[in-house]
Scaffold this motif. Structure first.
Motif, PDB file in Angstrom:
ATOM      1  N   ASN A   8     -13.449  24.004 -41.529  1.00  0.00           N
ATOM      2  CA  ASN A   8     -12.547  23.699 -42.616  1.00  0.00           C
ATOM      3  C   ASN A   8     -13.123  23.824 -44.088  1.00  0.00           C
ATOM      4  N   ASN A   9     -14.271  24.384 -44.184  1.00  0.00           N
ATOM      5  CA  ASN A   9     -15.003  24.534 -45.307  1.00  0.00           C
ATOM      6  C   ASN A   9     -16.026  25.493 -45.003  1.00  0.00           C
ATOM      7  N   GLY A  10     -16.920  26.007 -46.183  1.00  0.00           N
ATOM      8  CA  GLY A  10     -18.056  26.930 -45.990  1.00  0.00           C
ATOM      9  C   GLY A  10     -17.825  28.128 -46.668  1.00  0.00           C
ATOM     10  N   ILE A  11     -18.715  28.971 -46.293  1.00  0.00           N
ATOM     11  CA  ILE A  11     -18.736  30.358 -46.993  1.00  0.00           C
ATOM     12  C   ILE A  11     -18.817  31.424 -45.990  1.00  0.00           C
ATOM     13  N   ILE A  12     -17.676  32.289 -46.096  1.00  0.00           N
ATOM     14  CA  ILE A  12     -17.656  33.448 -45.053  1.00  0.00           C
ATOM     15  C   ILE A  12     -18.476  34.545 -45.581  1.00  0.00           C
ATOM     16  N   SER A  13     -19.562  35.037 -45.079  1.00  0.00           N
ATOM     17  CA  SER A  13     -20.287  36.271 -45.608  1.00  0.00           C
ATOM     18  C   SER A  13     -19.798  37.650 -44.990  1.00  0.00           C
ATOM     19  N   ASP A  14     -19.266  37.309 -43.556  1.00  0.00           N
ATOM     20  CA  ASP A  14     -18.945  38.629 -43.010  1.00  0.00           C
ATOM     21  C   ASP A  14     -17.416  38.390 -42.448  1.00  0.00           C
ATOM     22  N   SER A  15     -17.445  37.824 -41.112  1.00  0.00           N
ATOM     23  CA  SER A  15     -16.369  37.360 -40.446  1.00  0.00           C
ATOM     24  C   SER A  15     -16.526  36.148 -39.836  1.00  0.00           C
ATOM     25  N   THR A  16     -15.529  35.388 -39.477  1.00  0.00           N
ATOM     26  CA  THR A  16     -15.699  34.185 -38.546  1.00  0.00           C
ATOM     27  C   THR A  16     -14.322  33.848 -37.870  1.00  0.00           C
ATOM     28  N   LYS A  17     -14.399  33.084 -37.015  1.00  0.00           N
ATOM     29  CA  LYS A  17     -13.187  32.747 -36.409  1.00  0.00           C
ATOM     30  C   LYS A  17     -12.741  31.365 -36.618  1.00  0.00           C
ATOM     31  N   LEU A  18     -11.459  31.107 -36.859  1.00  0.00           N
ATOM     32  CA  LEU A  18     -10.756  29.695 -37.310  1.00  0.00           C
ATOM     33  C   LEU A  18     -10.187  29.139 -36.136  1.00  0.00           C
ATOM     34  N   ASN A  19     -10.593  28.105 -35.612  1.00  0.00           N
ATOM     35  CA  ASN A  19     -10.020  27.263 -34.408  1.00  0.00           C
ATOM     36  C   ASN A  19      -9.027  26.530 -35.001  1.00  0.00           C
ATOM     37  N   ILE A  20      -7.722  26.710 -34.383  1.00  0.00           N
ATOM     38  CA  ILE A  20      -6.431  25.538 -34.947  1.00  0.00           C
ATOM     39  C   ILE A  20      -6.427  24.620 -33.549  1.00  0.00           C
ATOM     40  N   LEU A  21      -6.407  23.403 -34.004  1.00  0.00           N
ATOM     41  CA  LEU A  21      -6.134  22.431 -32.875  1.00  0.00           C
ATOM     42  C   LEU A  21      -4.894  21.626 -33.398  1.00  0.00           C
ATOM     43  N   ILE A  22      -4.262  21.424 -32.445  1.00  0.00           N
ATOM     44  CA  ILE A  22      -3.102  20.350 -32.546  1.00  0.00           C
ATOM     45  C   ILE A  22      -3.394  19.021 -32.013  1.00  0.00           C
ATOM     46  N   ASN A  23      -3.344  17.965 -32.898  1.00  0.00           N
ATOM     47  CA  ASN A  23      -3.652  16.522 -32.390  1.00  0.00           C
ATOM     48  C   ASN A  23      -2.300  16.077 -31.789  1.00  0.00           C
ATOM     49  N   THR A  24      -2.040  16.019 -30.379  1.00  0.00           N
ATOM     50  CA  THR A  24      -0.578  15.625 -30.209  1.00  0.00           C
ATOM     51  C   THR A  24      -0.412  14.235 -30.350  1.00  0.00           C
ATOM     52  N   ASP A  25      -1.454  13.260 -30.481  1.00  0.00           N
ATOM     53  CA  ASP A  25      -1.187  11.869 -30.691  1.00  0.00           C
ATOM     54  C   ASP A  25      -0.550  11.704 -31.970  1.00  0.00           C
ATOM     55  N   LEU A  26      -0.742  12.654 -33.202  1.00  0.00           N
ATOM     56  CA  LEU A  26      -0.046  12.633 -34.547  1.00  0.00           C
ATOM     57  C   LEU A  26       1.433  13.123 -34.608  1.00  0.00           C
ATOM     58  N   ILE A  27       1.644  14.000 -33.579  1.00  0.00           N
ATOM     59  CA  ILE A  27       2.992  14.638 -33.802  1.00  0.00           C
ATOM     60  C   ILE A  27       4.069  13.397 -33.610  1.00  0.00           C
ATOM     61  N   PRO A  28       5.103  13.510 -34.344  1.00  0.00           N
ATOM     62  CA  PRO A  28       6.077  12.007 -34.716  1.00  0.00           C
ATOM     63  C   PRO A  28       7.000  12.066 -33.478  1.00  0.00           C
ATOM     64  N   HIS A  29       7.375  13.393 -32.895  1.00  0.00           N
ATOM     65  CA  HIS A  29       8.302  13.303 -31.904  1.00  0.00           C
ATOM     66  C   HIS A  29       8.360  14.538 -30.965  1.00  0.00           C
ATOM     67  N   GLU A  30       8.787  14.402 -29.730  1.00  0.00           N
ATOM     68  CA  GLU A  30       8.851  15.449 -29.153  1.00  0.00           C
ATOM     69  C   GLU A  30       9.880  16.593 -29.336  1.00  0.00           C
ATOM     70  N   GLY A  31       9.302  17.775 -29.100  1.00  0.00           N
ATOM     71  CA  GLY A  31      10.178  18.775 -29.491  1.00  0.00           C
ATOM     72  C   GLY A  31       9.682  19.666 -30.611  1.00  0.00           C
ATOM     73  N   SER A  32      10.283  20.633 -31.196  1.00  0.00           N
ATOM     74  CA  SER A  32       9.847  21.526 -32.322  1.00  0.00           C
ATOM     75  C   SER A  32       8.929  20.847 -33.279  1.00  0.00           C
ATOM     76  N   PHE A  33       7.989  21.467 -33.654  1.00  0.00           N
ATOM     77  CA  PHE A  33       7.124  21.008 -34.895  1.00  0.00           C
ATOM     78  C   PHE A  33       6.414  22.259 -35.492  1.00  0.00           C
ATOM     79  N   GLY A  34       6.068  21.955 -36.714  1.00  0.00           N
ATOM     80  CA  GLY A  34       5.721  22.965 -37.465  1.00  0.00           C
ATOM     81  C   GLY A  34       4.824  22.835 -38.712  1.00  0.00           C
TER      82      GLY A  34
END
Length: 224
Positions: A8-34
């Motif tokens: 979530n921080n740093g300098i990209i000098s060429d290319s990199t991969k961003l990993n996106i994780l969803i912490n389901t313990d913090l999702i307030p309810h079942e169903g659609s989220f965004g």
């Protein structure tokens, strides 16, 4: 926030991969989220045009399949076909919800039970009954202990079979006898006792059916 980007921080000098994780313990309810992620590029210290990436999904926290004996550490939702393999405790402050149409088979062991000190909500509907029964090939009227409640409970449009006590309120403390459990449109089948040791002052029972009950339907008399 339940959307976690790494790194979530740093300098990209060429290319990199961003990993996106969803912490389901913090999702307030079942169903659609965004949510969204905004990436602002910088070149030689100058900010470029921000890029907004939308993150969308559907969160289904329904538990199905094999369920080992355990104590709920958070609210749980059960659904589908379940094989219950041990004692489940629902402590004060936690809720176990069983979805319509759920089929629960319980490994034959007389000590196995669902012990409710918090809240149990098991509401089926007329087209999607909840079924809780033994997995024995030759089931008896004491293959498992049943549902024992000293907390809040609502069961409807369900079939409860092969239990010593289908639903028991024998452990309700005298200091908590103002509970108002609701049990309706339930068939109790092939059990020793259907509803046992009622110690609540505001219970609501209606549209119940009883079949092959060995001792008592409501702990007040012999079933015909």
């Amino acid at each position: 926030a339940y959307i976690i980007v790494s790194p979530n921080n740093g300098i990209i000098s060429d290319s990199t991969k961003l990993n996106i994780l969803i912490n389901t313990d913090l999702i307030p309810h079942e169903g659609s989220f965004g949510g969204n992620i905004t990436i602002t590029p910088k070149v030689n210290g100058l900010a470029g045009t921000p890029k907004v990436i939308d993150i969308k999904g559907i969160y289904d926290n329904t538990i199905t399949g094999n369920i080992e004996g355990h104590t709920l550490l958070k609210d749980e939702i059960w659904g589908g076909n379940i094989s219950l393999l041990g004692i489940v405790n629902v402590p004060i402050g936690k809720t176990l919800t069983i979805k319509p149409g759920t089929k629960i088979t319980i490994a034959k062991k007389q000590s196995t039970l669902i012990n409710v000190e918090g809240t149990l909500i098991a509401n089926g509907d007329i087209n999607n009954l909840i079924e809780i029964k033994s997995d024995a090939t030759e089931p008896s009227n004491f293959d498992w202990s049943g549902i024992r409640s000293s907390g809040n409970l609502e069961i409807s449009y369900a079939v409860i079979k092969n239990a010593q006590n289908g639903v028991s309120f024998g452990n309700v403390p005298n200091s908590n006898n103002n509970l108002q459990p609701k049990v309706h449109h339930v068939l109790f089948d092939n059990s020793l006792i259907a509803i046992d040791d009622l110690k609540t002052s505001g219970a609501r029972f209606y549209n119940l059916s009883f079949r092959n009950i060995y001792y008592f339907c409501l702990s007040i008399g012999k079933c015909p």
